[in-house]
Write a protein that holds these residues in place. Sequence first.
Motif, PDB file in Angstrom:
ATOM      1  N   LYS A 177      -1.278   6.523  -5.965  1.00 41.27           N
ATOM      2  CA  LYS A 177      -0.266   7.534  -6.276  1.00 41.27           C
ATOM      3  C   LYS A 177       0.612   7.768  -5.051  1.00 41.27           C
ATOM      4  CE  LYS A 177      -1.651   8.762 -10.481  1.00 41.27           C
ATOM      5  NZ  LYS A 177      -0.764   8.725 -11.685  1.00 41.27           N
ATOM      6  N   ALA A 179       3.456   9.428  -4.797  1.00 45.79           N
ATOM      7  CA  ALA A 179       3.928  10.816  -4.680  1.00 45.79           C
ATOM      8  C   ALA A 179       2.856  11.698  -4.051  1.00 45.79           C
ATOM      9  CB  ALA A 179       4.314  11.343  -6.058  1.00 45.79           C
ATOM     10  N   TRP A 180       1.602  11.484  -4.421  1.00 47.27           N
ATOM     11  CA  TRP A 180       0.508  12.276  -3.842  1.00 47.27           C
ATOM     12  C   TRP A 180       0.340  11.947  -2.358  1.00 47.27           C
ATOM     13  CZ3 TRP A 180      -4.274  13.032  -7.514  1.00 47.27           C
ATOM     14  CH2 TRP A 180      -3.830  13.596  -8.729  1.00 47.27           C
TER      15      TRP A 180
END
Length: 204
Positions: A177, A179-180
């Motif tokens: 991920k 974005a994480w």
Amino acid sequence: MLEYTRTISLVTCMDLSSNNLSGEIPEELSSLLGLRVLNLSRNHLTGKIPDKIGKLALLESLDFSKNQLSGTIPPSMSSLTFLSYLNLSNNNLSGKIPSGNQLQTLQDPSIYMSNNDLCGLPLTDKCDSDETSQSPMPIGGDVKKDDGAHEMAWFYSALGPGFAVRFWAFCGVLVLKKAWRIAYYRFFDEMKERLLYGCCFARC
């Protein structure tokens, strides 16, 4: 024959030793509440020691030796808190010697000698119940300790794999991920700036 009625409380000493008396010890003796000395030794008395013997609360000396008394020693005898002399030897008494209160201070084994079926302190003969309670535990009997050892072994064996699974699950999320991952690093950058700003402010 004399009957004690109004003067019962005044009878403090009764010595009927060596009189060839036979039969059982009468329960009525427990009514002589002022009795301090009772000697019925060297007779032919049979039966049991009265269960109500403990009612003679002021009794200091008790001698039932050299009779044919049988049965167990009544537990009420342990309530004779003033008793300083006791002789129950040379009878046919059986069972466990009562303990507690004043009887614990009378530790002379000769008090109970020649009663072949008596057991317990101060005699060296142990009762069956004492041997059972003090007997070693059988093999495999210490279940609680074994269970505790197994639980600790399972705990430590699961600690490593559990840590690895959680660690790689966390890192895997950051890798997959984007974005994480960006939010995670941005959070630490902000924390670093706040700490540096706080330190500079404190110095100023």
